[in-house]
Design an enzyme around this catalytic site. Structure first.
Site, PDB file in Angstrom:
ATOM      1  N   PHE A 247      97.912  44.618  37.826  1.00 61.35           N
ATOM      2  CA  PHE A 247      99.274  44.607  38.357  1.00 61.35           C
ATOM      3  C   PHE A 247     100.255  44.167  37.292  1.00 61.35           C
ATOM      4  CE2 PHE A 247      96.870  44.032  42.289  1.00 61.35           C
ATOM      5  CZ  PHE A 247      97.536  44.874  43.152  1.00 61.35           C
ATOM      6  N   ASP A 248     101.392  44.827  37.260  1.00 62.83           N
ATOM      7  CA  ASP A 248     102.508  44.304  36.502  1.00 62.83           C
ATOM      8  C   ASP A 248     103.062  43.145  37.349  1.00 62.83           C
ATOM      9  OD1 ASP A 248     104.632  44.238  34.587  1.00 62.83           O
ATOM     10  OD2 ASP A 248     105.911  45.092  36.136  1.00 62.83           O
ATOM     11  N   LYS A 249     103.729  42.184  36.701  1.00 62.93           N
ATOM     12  CA  LYS A 249     104.234  41.059  37.485  1.00 62.93           C
ATOM     13  C   LYS A 249     105.602  41.359  38.108  1.00 62.93           C
ATOM     14  CE  LYS A 249     106.192  37.422  35.618  1.00 62.93           C
ATOM     15  NZ  LYS A 249     107.492  37.362  36.297  1.00 62.93           N
ATOM     16  N   THR A 250     106.595  41.473  37.203  1.00 64.55           N
ATOM     17  CA  THR A 250     107.970  41.539  37.676  1.00 64.55           C
ATOM     18  C   THR A 250     108.240  42.804  38.474  1.00 64.55           C
ATOM     19  OG1 THR A 250     108.559  40.337  35.711  1.00 64.55           O
ATOM     20  CG2 THR A 250     110.362  41.332  36.951  1.00 64.55           C
TER      21      THR A 250
ATOM     22  N   VAL B 188      99.126  49.142  38.348  1.00 63.32           N
ATOM     23  CA  VAL B 188     100.173  49.191  39.363  1.00 63.32           C
ATOM     24  C   VAL B 188     101.437  48.598  38.757  1.00 63.32           C
ATOM     25  CG1 VAL B 188     100.782  48.623  41.736  1.00 63.32           C
ATOM     26  CG2 VAL B 188      98.386  48.713  41.065  1.00 63.32           C
TER      27      VAL B 188
END
Lengths: 71, 620
Positions: free
Chosen positions: B306-309, B506
């Site tokens: 997953f990307d965070k922001t 993602v």
């Protein structure tokens, strides 16, 4: 030796790939052909004193794929 | 009739087939319905035949040649329905494929629009505007608020807040001052800088992102090799077999029966119908899957990154906590909200948004207000000085930060919060903590992924390690990687691919584009996503509900299962039919019946997929 990339109209079937690679690859003077299916482009490496770009374009168009541009 | 669009051909021939079938049902004359079927077959079959001829000129026998031959054969022996159905389905499949493919291909165009096109550089002591591509190394570029930085380089004068989310994914604009590095494609939010060009043209980070997306797009076309190989032998094989049998038996009916029965039918539509149904179900439930091979790969995923922001988090800074020292929470927030009323700074806006939410519109703006770039804001409210900003603002104004307050601020920062200090001209009144907050369903989604057999869930972010660690522990991922540039994300994904297995990325931002494209599979979160990531991704979750990823995986597995059932079933039926025809146990009419039934069965099986997820209401 020269490398040219042709932008084709959107390719929709994976069989287009084999078709173009086979036919263009058999053209005299063409060293290598690569069809980039997702970006609908054909990368051709050829000897410019044996075959010219026009000839390659004609071959691709005769197969039924119109060329939108090249560089 | 020769220059009709594919879509119109399909609608037209489909309509004719339906009318003809209705005619049959109401016992209309067979002649009329046959006539309609022939017209339908000709309309849909014409482009197939043209393609077949083009291939034949270069001695290539494609699937279109086989279909054409079979259709002509079917027409000759009077199987008009078969001719019409085969051409119609063939064209429909082709059309649907083209539609989904188009989407994946507009990504480059959108990325290009984000590229800076002009630059203002200083040449001969004069500021001139030139094309961004004409900037050379060593040029000094001047960038003002709202403008894009045209090159990668170092700040040599001024300071500014720079939104470089397009490149690094940082959620909050970063403060850049002398000797800081800035990237092409980043936007100045406030302030003003001069940048010395270090990387220009195609060498900039942004251009490399573009290049990576282009390359990654074609890194994928490895699938479907089996089908290509299969059709390479299958097609000419059937024709030769038919020919040999004709030569031996001199039985034209048998030869054509063989050609019609052995070719397309259930086998041709077995895979496409499952995929079309799966994609249809997904689209109805807000999950856009861009093709059949993507469905196959999604079901096999072992790692989810997953990307965070904007993906695990909401992507907008929000006030998470207000602490007053000698004042109430509400008093602090109201004071700060009024002070920030004209603020353009993201932190200031977050404070204002929270104040407006709690107290309604702010009607008493400050009498005087001064923005100090890199520090905060200094205002006069009801005749008294109020400062809202960071430690430097306090130092500059000789406001004392007591040990107790300093300790509090540190603790907040350790938890990944940005602490904004509110003070009067002498002492600190309160601290407002601001952070990007988790999506409500993030934690739950991550833990449910594990129950779906995903081996590893990781988080990748361009943000600093402190913030990354805080979010990672809240959401419960197995591993996290912070302070990454786009190319780092690609490298980590490659690594995970090798060590664990098929990897899904993602994300939502432009900076995710290379990662989305180079992972085995890219999933973009639609609602919050940028167009580029959406176009580059293989799967787009239309809403920004993260848990839809669980749905997407479940649906993919169901679709693959369905597809396999269809393929095995139709291969077995095709084999039995072939054997039956050759053994003369099956004549044309009974063969046709079995053939039609098998087509019907695989279609019905695929239709079951449309009901997937109904029992659980599409939720987790």
């Amino acid at each position: 030796m020269k490398t040219k990339t042709y932008q084709l109209e959107t390719l929709t079937c994976p069989s287009c790939v084999t078709r173009i690679e086979k036919v263009v690859g058999k053209t005299e003077g063409v060293i290598q052909v690569e069809v980039l299916f997702n970006s609908s482009r054909v990368k051709v490496e050829y000897e410019e004193d044996v075959v010219d770009s026009k000839r390659i374009e004609d071959t691709i168009e005769a197969l039924g794929y119109s060329i939108l541009g090249g560089k | 009739m020769f220059k009709i669009s594919k879509g119109k051909r399909i609608v037209f021939s489909g309509t004719l087939i339906v009318i003809a079938l209705l005619g049959n049902f109401f016992n209309a004359s067979i002649g009329i319905s046959n006539f309609l079927m022939i017209i339908a077959a000709v309309i849909a079959g014409y482009p197939i035949a043209v393609n077949a001829m083009r291939g034949l000129r270069f001695r290539i026998v494609g699937i279109d040649a086989l279909v054409t031959l079979a259709v002509v054969g079917a027409l000759l022996i009077g199987e008009y329905w078969e001719a019409a159905a085969v051409t119609f389905l063939f064209m429909l499949g082709d059309y649907l494929e083209a539609k989904t493919l188009e989407k994946t291909r507009s990504s480059i165009k959108i990325l290009l629009e984000l590229a800076p096109d002009t630059a203002r550089v200083i040449r001969n002591d004069k500021e001139i505007e030139i094309e961004a591509e004409n900037v050379v190394k060593g040029d000094i570029a001047v960038v003002r608020p709202g403008e894009k930085i045209p090159i990668d380089g170092e700040v040599i004068e001024g300071e500014a807040y720079v939104n470089q989310s397009a490149i690094t994914g940082e959620s909050i604009p970063v403060h850049k001052e002398i000797s800081a590095k800035v990237f092409s494609g980043a936007v100045i939010e406030s302030g003003y800088i001069k940048v010395r060009a270090e990387k220009v043209g195609e060498d900039t980070t942004f251009s490399r992102i573009l290049q990576m997306v282009e390359d990654a797009q074609d890194k994928k076309a490895k699938t479907q090799k089996f089908l290509e190989e299969f059709s390479k032998y299958y097609t000419p094989g059937i024709i030769i077999l038919t020919f040999i049998i004709y030569l031996i038996t001199r039985d034209i009916t048998l030869a054509l029966t063989l050609l019609v029965i052995a070719c397309p039918g259930a086998l041709v539509i077995s895979a496409p119908v499952s995929i079309v149904a799966g994609i249809g179900n997904g689209a109805k439930n807000g999950v856009l899957i861009k093709g059949g091979d993507i469905i196959e790969r999604l079901g096999k995923a072992k790692v989810i990154a997953f990307d965070k922001t904007g993906t695990l988090t909401v992507g907008k800074p929000r006030v998470t906590k207000v602490k007053g020292f000698g004042m109430s929470e509400d008093e602090i927030l109201e004071l700060a909200g009024r002070a920030e009323v004209y603020s353009e700074h993201p932190l200031g806006r977050a404070i204002m948004a929270e104040a407006v939410e709690r107290f309604g519109d702010i009607i008493d703006p400050p009498e005087k207000s001064e923005i100090i770039v890199g520090q905060g804001i200094n205002v006069i409210l009801d005749g008294r000085t109020v400062l809202v900003g960071n430690r430097r603002l306090m130092e500059q104004n000789y406001v004392d930060i007591t040990d107790e307050i300093e300790e509090y601020i540190r603790r907040e920062e350790l938890e990944g919060q940005t602490a904004v200090i509110v003070s009067d001209s002498q002492e600190v009144l309160g601290v407002i903590s601001i952070a990007d907050v988790l999506r409500e369903d993030a934690r739950d989604t991550v833990s449910k992924l594990k129950t779906l057999g995903i081996k590893k869930v990781v988080m990748l972010t361009g943000d600093n390690n402190r913030t990354a660690a805080s979010i990672a522990s809240q959401v419960g991922v197995d591993e996290f990687y912070g302070e990454l540039l786009p190319q780092d994300k690609v490298a980590i994904l490659d690594n995970l691919q090798g060590q664990v297995g098929p990897t899904v990325m993602v994300g939502d931002g432009v900076n995710d584009a290379p990662a989305l494209a180079s992972a085995d599979l890219g999933i973009a979160l639609g609602g919050a996503g940028t167009d580029v990531a959406m176009e580059t991704a293989d799967v787009v979750l239309m809403s920004d509900q993260l848990y839809k990823i669980l749905y997407a995986i479940g649906l993919s597995r169901a679709t693959v299962m369905n597809l396999k059932q269809n393929i095995y079933f139709s291969i077995i039926v095709a084999g039995l039919l072939l054997a039956g025809v050759l053994a003369k146990k099956i004549d044309l009419s009974s063969g046709m019946l079995i053939h039609e039934l098998s087509v019907l069965l695989v279609t019905i099986n695929a239709i079951r997929l449309l009901g997937y997820g109904k029992k659980t209401d599409g939720k987790h």
